[in-house]
Design a protein around this motif. Structure first.
Motif, PDB file in Angstrom:
ATOM      1  N   PHE A 127      50.670  27.303  39.343  1.00  0.00           N
ATOM      2  CA  PHE A 127      49.473  27.682  38.597  1.00  0.00           C
ATOM      3  C   PHE A 127      48.395  28.369  39.441  1.00  0.00           C
ATOM      4  CE2 PHE A 127      51.054  23.794  36.358  1.00  0.00           C
ATOM      5  CZ  PHE A 127      51.585  24.448  35.253  1.00  0.00           C
ATOM      6  N   VAL A 128      48.649  28.670  40.698  1.00  0.00           N
ATOM      7  CA  VAL A 128      47.647  29.320  41.553  1.00  0.00           C
ATOM      8  C   VAL A 128      48.204  30.641  42.061  1.00  0.00           C
ATOM      9  CG1 VAL A 128      46.245  29.181  43.635  1.00  0.00           C
ATOM     10  CG2 VAL A 128      46.626  27.130  42.253  1.00  0.00           C
ATOM     11  N   ASP A 129      47.479  31.729  41.822  1.00  0.00           N
ATOM     12  CA  ASP A 129      47.830  33.053  42.327  1.00  0.00           C
ATOM     13  C   ASP A 129      46.704  33.575  43.200  1.00  0.00           C
ATOM     14  OD1 ASP A 129      50.317  33.296  40.999  1.00  0.00           O
ATOM     15  OD2 ASP A 129      49.285  33.831  39.142  1.00  0.00           O
ATOM     16  N   ILE A 130      47.047  34.089  44.373  1.00  0.00           N
ATOM     17  CA  ILE A 130      46.079  34.712  45.273  1.00  0.00           C
ATOM     18  C   ILE A 130      46.563  36.122  45.593  1.00  0.00           C
ATOM     19  CG2 ILE A 130      44.957  34.628  47.524  1.00  0.00           C
ATOM     20  CD1 ILE A 130      45.159  31.619  47.465  1.00  0.00           C
ATOM     21  N   ASN A 131      45.726  37.095  45.327  1.00  0.00           N
ATOM     22  CA  ASN A 131      46.040  38.493  45.601  1.00  0.00           C
ATOM     23  C   ASN A 131      45.043  39.060  46.598  1.00  0.00           C
ATOM     24  OD1 ASN A 131      48.150  38.590  43.627  1.00  0.00           O
ATOM     25  ND2 ASN A 131      46.594  38.763  42.030  1.00  0.00           N
ATOM     26  N   VAL A 164      37.517  46.152  50.493  1.00  0.00           N
ATOM     27  CA  VAL A 164      38.495  45.077  50.616  1.00  0.00           C
ATOM     28  C   VAL A 164      38.510  44.311  49.301  1.00  0.00           C
ATOM     29  CG1 VAL A 164      39.116  42.968  51.834  1.00  0.00           C
ATOM     30  CG2 VAL A 164      38.163  44.895  53.110  1.00  0.00           C
ATOM     31  N   TYR A 165      39.700  43.999  48.811  1.00  0.00           N
ATOM     32  CA  TYR A 165      39.852  43.359  47.501  1.00  0.00           C
ATOM     33  C   TYR A 165      40.510  41.992  47.634  1.00  0.00           C
ATOM     34  CZ  TYR A 165      41.990  42.368  42.947  1.00  0.00           C
ATOM     35  OH  TYR A 165      42.389  41.762  41.781  1.00  0.00           O
ATOM     36  N   GLY A 166      40.031  41.020  46.869  1.00  0.00           N
ATOM     37  CA  GLY A 166      40.644  39.701  46.825  1.00  0.00           C
ATOM     38  C   GLY A 166      40.485  39.080  45.451  1.00  0.00           C
ATOM     39  N   GLU A 167      41.465  38.274  45.045  1.00  0.00           N
ATOM     40  CA  GLU A 167      41.420  37.626  43.737  1.00  0.00           C
ATOM     41  C   GLU A 167      42.116  36.267  43.803  1.00  0.00           C
ATOM     42  OE1 GLU A 167      42.670  38.529  39.093  1.00  0.00           O
ATOM     43  OE2 GLU A 167      43.906  39.323  40.713  1.00  0.00           O
ATOM     44  N   VAL A 168      41.532  35.290  43.131  1.00  0.00           N
ATOM     45  CA  VAL A 168      42.138  33.977  42.960  1.00  0.00           C
ATOM     46  C   VAL A 168      42.156  33.660  41.469  1.00  0.00           C
ATOM     47  CG1 VAL A 168      42.009  31.522  43.458  1.00  0.00           C
ATOM     48  CG2 VAL A 168      41.316  33.174  45.211  1.00  0.00           C
ATOM     49  N   LYS A 169      43.335  33.296  40.972  1.00  0.00           N
ATOM     50  CA  LYS A 169      43.464  32.914  39.567  1.00  0.00           C
ATOM     51  C   LYS A 169      44.147  31.565  39.481  1.00  0.00           C
ATOM     52  CE  LYS A 169      45.283  34.353  35.074  1.00  0.00           C
ATOM     53  NZ  LYS A 169      46.095  35.333  34.327  1.00  0.00           N
ATOM     54  N   VAL A 176      44.487  27.806  29.251  1.00  0.00           N
ATOM     55  CA  VAL A 176      43.173  28.104  29.819  1.00  0.00           C
ATOM     56  C   VAL A 176      43.326  28.490  31.292  1.00  0.00           C
ATOM     57  CG1 VAL A 176      40.879  27.176  30.320  1.00  0.00           C
ATOM     58  CG2 VAL A 176      42.065  26.499  28.232  1.00  0.00           C
ATOM     59  N   TYR A 177      42.587  29.495  31.738  1.00  0.00           N
ATOM     60  CA  TYR A 177      42.644  29.907  33.137  1.00  0.00           C
ATOM     61  C   TYR A 177      41.249  30.287  33.631  1.00  0.00           C
ATOM     62  CZ  TYR A 177      42.409  34.703  31.308  1.00  0.00           C
ATOM     63  OH  TYR A 177      42.021  35.847  30.658  1.00  0.00           O
ATOM     64  N   GLY A 178      41.102  30.268  34.935  1.00  0.00           N
ATOM     65  CA  GLY A 178      39.874  30.728  35.571  1.00  0.00           C
ATOM     66  C   GLY A 178      40.223  31.691  36.684  1.00  0.00           C
ATOM     67  N   HIS A 179      39.316  32.606  36.995  1.00  0.00           N
ATOM     68  CA  HIS A 179      39.586  33.570  38.053  1.00  0.00           C
ATOM     69  C   HIS A 179      38.300  34.010  38.735  1.00  0.00           C
ATOM     70  CE1 HIS A 179      38.067  37.567  36.818  1.00  0.00           C
ATOM     71  NE2 HIS A 179      38.068  37.005  35.623  1.00  0.00           N
ATOM     72  N   VAL A 180      38.442  34.429  39.977  1.00  0.00           N
ATOM     73  CA  VAL A 180      37.362  35.035  40.752  1.00  0.00           C
ATOM     74  C   VAL A 180      37.955  36.242  41.470  1.00  0.00           C
ATOM     75  CG1 VAL A 180      35.710  34.769  42.631  1.00  0.00           C
ATOM     76  CG2 VAL A 180      36.197  32.830  41.136  1.00  0.00           C
ATOM     77  N   ASP A 181      37.270  37.393  41.407  1.00  0.00           N
ATOM     78  CA  ASP A 181      37.717  38.528  42.211  1.00  0.00           C
ATOM     79  C   ASP A 181      36.515  39.222  42.825  1.00  0.00           C
ATOM     80  OD1 ASP A 181      36.939  41.089  40.668  1.00  0.00           O
ATOM     81  OD2 ASP A 181      38.013  39.981  39.137  1.00  0.00           O
ATOM     82  N   ILE A 182      36.739  39.839  43.969  1.00  0.00           N
ATOM     83  CA  ILE A 182      35.656  40.470  44.714  1.00  0.00           C
ATOM     84  C   ILE A 182      36.154  41.739  45.383  1.00  0.00           C
ATOM     85  CG2 ILE A 182      36.089  39.074  46.778  1.00  0.00           C
ATOM     86  CD1 ILE A 182      33.022  39.188  47.277  1.00  0.00           C
ATOM     87  N   ASN A 183      35.289  42.748  45.389  1.00  0.00           N
ATOM     88  CA  ASN A 183      35.449  43.952  46.198  1.00  0.00           C
ATOM     89  C   ASN A 183      34.245  44.029  47.130  1.00  0.00           C
ATOM     90  OD1 ASN A 183      37.811  45.788  45.265  1.00  0.00           O
ATOM     91  ND2 ASN A 183      36.871  45.113  43.340  1.00  0.00           N
ATOM     92  N   TYR A 184      34.495  44.341  48.399  1.00  0.00           N
ATOM     93  CA  TYR A 184      33.384  44.331  49.364  1.00  0.00           C
ATOM     94  C   TYR A 184      33.608  45.357  50.467  1.00  0.00           C
ATOM     95  CZ  TYR A 184      30.113  42.842  52.942  1.00  0.00           C
ATOM     96  OH  TYR A 184      29.112  42.830  53.867  1.00  0.00           O
ATOM     97  N   VAL A 185      32.504  45.981  50.905  1.00  0.00           N
ATOM     98  CA  VAL A 185      32.487  46.785  52.126  1.00  0.00           C
ATOM     99  C   VAL A 185      31.060  46.769  52.675  1.00  0.00           C
ATOM    100  CG1 VAL A 185      31.928  49.004  51.011  1.00  0.00           C
ATOM    101  CG2 VAL A 185      33.200  48.980  53.159  1.00  0.00           C
TER     102      VAL A 185
END
Length: 249
Positions: A127-131, A164-169, A176-185
């Motif tokens: 149930f955990v995905d990290i991209n 730089v891109y990162g995501e956690v789902k 039901v699911y939750g997610h966080v994603d971020i792009n940063y420089v």
């Protein structure tokens, strides 16, 4: 006997079909993003009610993506954000090459397109995905101020940033699911931080995955006029509401 053979054949095929569904996934997401701007442009021109007075606006977000199991080859995501803010205010300052001391109307277009290449971490955690990956963001907008006396001054907000891109789902057995994603420089006086987090629900519909999602997205943009046409230090944030559709094969 024939019914028994048919049932056995179906049971044999079902795990293969279920596994095949996980091989390739294509999907799309669409949402409305209600934003409130804060900060300033051109070292002193406020975008809030003491300056340009840009209003809250509804922007749109459309994403298409393709995922596959081939090692080392990245997955692909393309996202288009349309966002144009308008306002009626008053400033006593220079914007671009023009000095304003009057009531003004203004627009700030921060529309942009993201091309993201990403990989998933092979975690043995259900149930955990990290991209993680890289994003190229193309801004294709402008900031424009108009006064009855000074006229109109327009500055392009047209540049590309590598991020730089990162995501956690995190999924659950209940849909039901939750997610966080971020792009940063960040480099020199330039910085872009773009974070989204939300909750969603996958509807119990066979064959395709249809989901509903709500969350919050905040984008912080700081630019150096030595690198782009105008210095900016603005925050754009607000709630978004949308739906998604994906198909595995």
């Amino acid at each position: 006997m024939k019914k028994t053979a048919l049932a056995a054949a179906l049971l044999a095929v079902m795990p293969v079909a279920a596994q095949a569904d996980l091989l390739f996934t294509v999907g799309a997401k669409a949402s409305v993003w209600n934003v409130e701007p804060t900060g300033q442009l051109d070292d002193g021109v406020s975008v809030e009610d003491d300056g340009l007075n840009l209003d809250s606006e509804n922007g749109s977000q459309i994403t298409v993506f393709f995922e596959h199991p081939v090692p080392f080859i990245p997955n692909l995501k393309l996202k288009q954000t349309s966002l144009e803010l308008e306002g009626d205010g008053a400033i006593n300052a220079s914007f671009g090459d023009v000095t304003f001391s009057e009531d003004v109307t203004s627009t700030m277009d921060l529309s942009h397109t993201d091309l993201t290449l990403y990989w998933g971490l092979p975690l043995p955690i259900p149930f955990v995905d990290i991209n993680f990956g890289l994003t190229a963001r193309q801004f294709d907008g402008k900031a424009e101020v108009t006064g009855a006396t000074a006229g109109t001054e327009s500055v392009d907000l047209d540049f590309v940033l590598p991020l730089v891109y990162g995501e956690v789902k995190v999924d659950t057995p209940f849909g039901v699911y939750g997610h966080v994603d971020i792009n940063y420089v960040g480099y020199g006086k330039n910085k872009l931080s773009d974070m989204s987090y939300g909750l969603g629900y996958d509807l119990p519909i066979p064959v395709v995955d249809i989901g509903l999602e709500a969350g919050y997205r905040k984008m912080t943009l700081q630019t150096d006029e030595d690198n782009v046409d105008i210095a900016a230090d603005v925050d754009i944030g607000g709630m978004y509401y949308g739906a998604s559709l994906s198909l595995g094969f």
